[in-house]
Design a protein around this motif. Structure first.
Motif, PDB file in Angstrom:
ATOM      1  N   UNK A   6       0.829  -1.209   0.000  1.00 39.26           N
ATOM      2  CA  UNK A   6       0.000   0.000   0.000  1.00 39.26           C
ATOM      3  C   UNK A   6       0.860   1.255   0.000  1.00 39.26           C
ATOM      4  N   UNK A   7       1.968   1.233   0.752  1.00 38.14           N
ATOM      5  CA  UNK A   7       2.869   2.387   0.762  1.00 38.14           C
ATOM      6  C   UNK A   7       3.548   2.560  -0.588  1.00 38.14           C
ATOM      7  N   UNK A   8       3.928   1.468  -1.222  1.00 36.72           N
ATOM      8  CA  UNK A   8       4.563   1.552  -2.540  1.00 36.72           C
ATOM      9  C   UNK A   8       3.601   2.131  -3.573  1.00 36.72           C
ATOM     10  N   UNK A   9       2.351   1.683  -3.539  1.00 37.97           N
ATOM     11  CA  UNK A   9       1.346   2.215  -4.462  1.00 37.97           C
ATOM     12  C   UNK A   9       1.113   3.699  -4.188  1.00 37.97           C
ATOM     13  N   UNK A  10       1.039   4.081  -2.921  1.00 35.77           N
ATOM     14  CA  UNK A  10       0.838   5.476  -2.572  1.00 35.77           C
ATOM     15  C   UNK A  10       1.989   6.370  -2.992  1.00 35.77           C
ATOM     16  N   UNK A  11       3.226   5.898  -2.797  1.00 39.38           N
ATOM     17  CA  UNK A  11       4.390   6.695  -3.198  1.00 39.38           C
ATOM     18  C   UNK A  11       4.454   6.827  -4.713  1.00 39.38           C
ATOM     19  N   UNK A  12       4.196   5.744  -5.438  1.00 40.83           N
ATOM     20  CA  UNK A  12       4.191   5.813  -6.901  1.00 40.83           C
ATOM     21  C   UNK A  12       3.115   6.767  -7.411  1.00 40.83           C
ATOM     22  N   UNK A  13       1.924   6.679  -6.835  1.00 46.69           N
ATOM     23  CA  UNK A  13       0.832   7.557  -7.278  1.00 46.69           C
ATOM     24  C   UNK A  13       1.123   9.014  -6.949  1.00 46.69           C
ATOM     25  N   UNK A  14       1.621   9.285  -5.748  1.00 49.59           N
ATOM     26  CA  UNK A  14       1.921  10.665  -5.366  1.00 49.59           C
ATOM     27  C   UNK A  14       3.042  11.243  -6.223  1.00 49.59           C
ATOM     28  N   UNK A  15       4.078  10.452  -6.460  1.00 46.22           N
ATOM     29  CA  UNK A  15       5.173  10.920  -7.313  1.00 46.22           C
ATOM     30  C   UNK A  15       4.706  11.152  -8.741  1.00 46.22           C
ATOM     31  N   UNK A  16       3.842  10.275  -9.229  1.00 46.17           N
ATOM     32  CA  UNK A  16       3.309  10.435 -10.576  1.00 46.17           C
ATOM     33  C   UNK A  16       2.472  11.692 -10.722  1.00 46.17           C
ATOM     34  N   UNK A  17       1.628  11.956  -9.745  1.00 46.85           N
ATOM     35  CA  UNK A  17       0.802  13.170  -9.798  1.00 46.85           C
ATOM     36  C   UNK A  17       1.684  14.407  -9.728  1.00 46.85           C
ATOM     37  N   UNK A  30       7.240  10.914 -17.523  1.00 50.75           N
ATOM     38  CA  UNK A  30       7.643  10.065 -16.396  1.00 50.75           C
ATOM     39  C   UNK A  30       6.528   9.973 -15.349  1.00 50.75           C
ATOM     40  N   UNK A  31       5.803  11.059 -15.137  1.00 50.03           N
ATOM     41  CA  UNK A  31       4.681  11.028 -14.203  1.00 50.03           C
ATOM     42  C   UNK A  31       3.575  10.094 -14.661  1.00 50.03           C
ATOM     43  N   UNK A  32       3.274  10.117 -15.948  1.00 50.11           N
ATOM     44  CA  UNK A  32       2.266   9.194 -16.478  1.00 50.11           C
ATOM     45  C   UNK A  32       2.723   7.744 -16.350  1.00 50.11           C
ATOM     46  N   UNK A  33       4.008   7.500 -16.553  1.00 46.95           N
ATOM     47  CA  UNK A  33       4.534   6.141 -16.392  1.00 46.95           C
ATOM     48  C   UNK A  33       4.406   5.683 -14.937  1.00 46.95           C
ATOM     49  N   UNK A  34       4.757   6.554 -13.989  1.00 48.30           N
ATOM     50  CA  UNK A  34       4.633   6.187 -12.578  1.00 48.30           C
ATOM     51  C   UNK A  34       3.179   5.954 -12.186  1.00 48.30           C
ATOM     52  N   UNK A  35       2.279   6.768 -12.707  1.00 50.38           N
ATOM     53  CA  UNK A  35       0.858   6.546 -12.426  1.00 50.38           C
ATOM     54  C   UNK A  35       0.377   5.205 -12.973  1.00 50.38           C
ATOM     55  N   UNK A  36       0.834   4.846 -14.167  1.00 50.08           N
ATOM     56  CA  UNK A  36       0.421   3.557 -14.730  1.00 50.08           C
ATOM     57  C   UNK A  36       0.988   2.401 -13.918  1.00 50.08           C
ATOM     58  N   UNK A  37       2.223   2.547 -13.388  1.00 47.90           N
ATOM     59  CA  UNK A  37       2.782   1.501 -12.527  1.00 47.90           C
ATOM     60  C   UNK A  37       1.986   1.372 -11.237  1.00 47.90           C
ATOM     61  N   UNK A  38       1.563   2.489 -10.679  1.00 48.23           N
ATOM     62  CA  UNK A  38       0.770   2.453  -9.449  1.00 48.23           C
ATOM     63  C   UNK A  38      -0.570   1.765  -9.680  1.00 48.23           C
ATOM     64  N   UNK A  39      -1.215   2.081 -10.798  1.00 45.15           N
ATOM     65  CA  UNK A  39      -2.503   1.450 -11.108  1.00 45.15           C
ATOM     66  C   UNK A  39      -2.319  -0.046 -11.371  1.00 45.15           C
ATOM     67  N   UNK A  40      -1.246  -0.419 -12.066  1.00 43.58           N
ATOM     68  CA  UNK A  40      -0.979  -1.836 -12.324  1.00 43.58           C
ATOM     69  C   UNK A  40      -0.752  -2.597 -11.021  1.00 43.58           C
ATOM     70  N   UNK A  41       0.012  -2.028 -10.097  1.00 47.26           N
ATOM     71  CA  UNK A  41       0.214  -2.685  -8.809  1.00 47.26           C
ATOM     72  C   UNK A  41      -1.090  -2.807  -8.034  1.00 47.26           C
ATOM     73  N   UNK A  42      -1.926  -1.775  -8.110  1.00 45.83           N
ATOM     74  CA  UNK A  42      -3.209  -1.827  -7.415  1.00 45.83           C
ATOM     75  C   UNK A  42      -4.106  -2.936  -7.978  1.00 45.83           C
ATOM     76  N   UNK A  43      -4.187  -3.012  -9.300  1.00 42.13           N
ATOM     77  CA  UNK A  43      -5.005  -4.066  -9.917  1.00 42.13           C
ATOM     78  C   UNK A  43      -4.446  -5.439  -9.588  1.00 42.13           C
ATOM     79  N   UNK A  44      -3.123  -5.561  -9.625  1.00 38.39           N
ATOM     80  CA  UNK A  44      -2.487  -6.848  -9.337  1.00 38.39           C
ATOM     81  C   UNK A  44      -2.715  -7.268  -7.889  1.00 38.39           C
TER      82      UNK A  44
END
Length: 112
Positions: A6-17, A30-44
């Motif tokens: 949850x912390x990893x997803x939150x840090x990725x999403x916050x950094x992406x935004x 790079x922000x869009x890439x980090x946001x997509x990684x956060x969403x992928x981790x959340x779905x996974x």
């Protein structure tokens, strides 16, 4: 482990935004890439992952007694990775063309 994920997803999403709100095009990409990684981790993480269990419940065993791994989030994430790579490549080409036409790499068109 759930708190770490949850912390990893939150840090990725916050950094992406934060990067998406920056004025330069590379930072936006790079922000869009980090946001997509956060969403992928959340779905996974929503896929009820269990180690060494089959993706389908065996016949004759009640579903509430058998732990299984849901294959749908894994397939969605794999598809999202491919689509994200293609859209990132397209976005970079469009941004390079826009930089060539405008002479600046600011997303609002203003130079320093």
């Amino acid at each position: 482990m759930e708190a770490l994920l949850a912390m990893a997803i939150g840090v990725l999403a916050a950094s992406g935004i934060w990067l998406v709100l920056r004025p330069r095009t590379f930072q936006v990409v790079m922000g869009l890439a980090l946001l997509s990684y956060a969403v992928n981790l959340f779905i996974f993480s929503m896929g009820s992952l269990v180690i060494d269990k089959p993706p389908i419940v065996a016949a004759g065993i009640p579903a509430d007694l058998e732990h299984y791994t849901d294959p749908m989030p894994q397939a969605l994430v794999l598809t999202a990775i491919v689509i994200g790579f293609a859209t990132t490549a397209l976005f970079l080409v469009v941004l390079l063309a826009a930089r060539g036409l405008s002479g600046t790499d600011h997303v609002d068109g203003e130079s320093d």
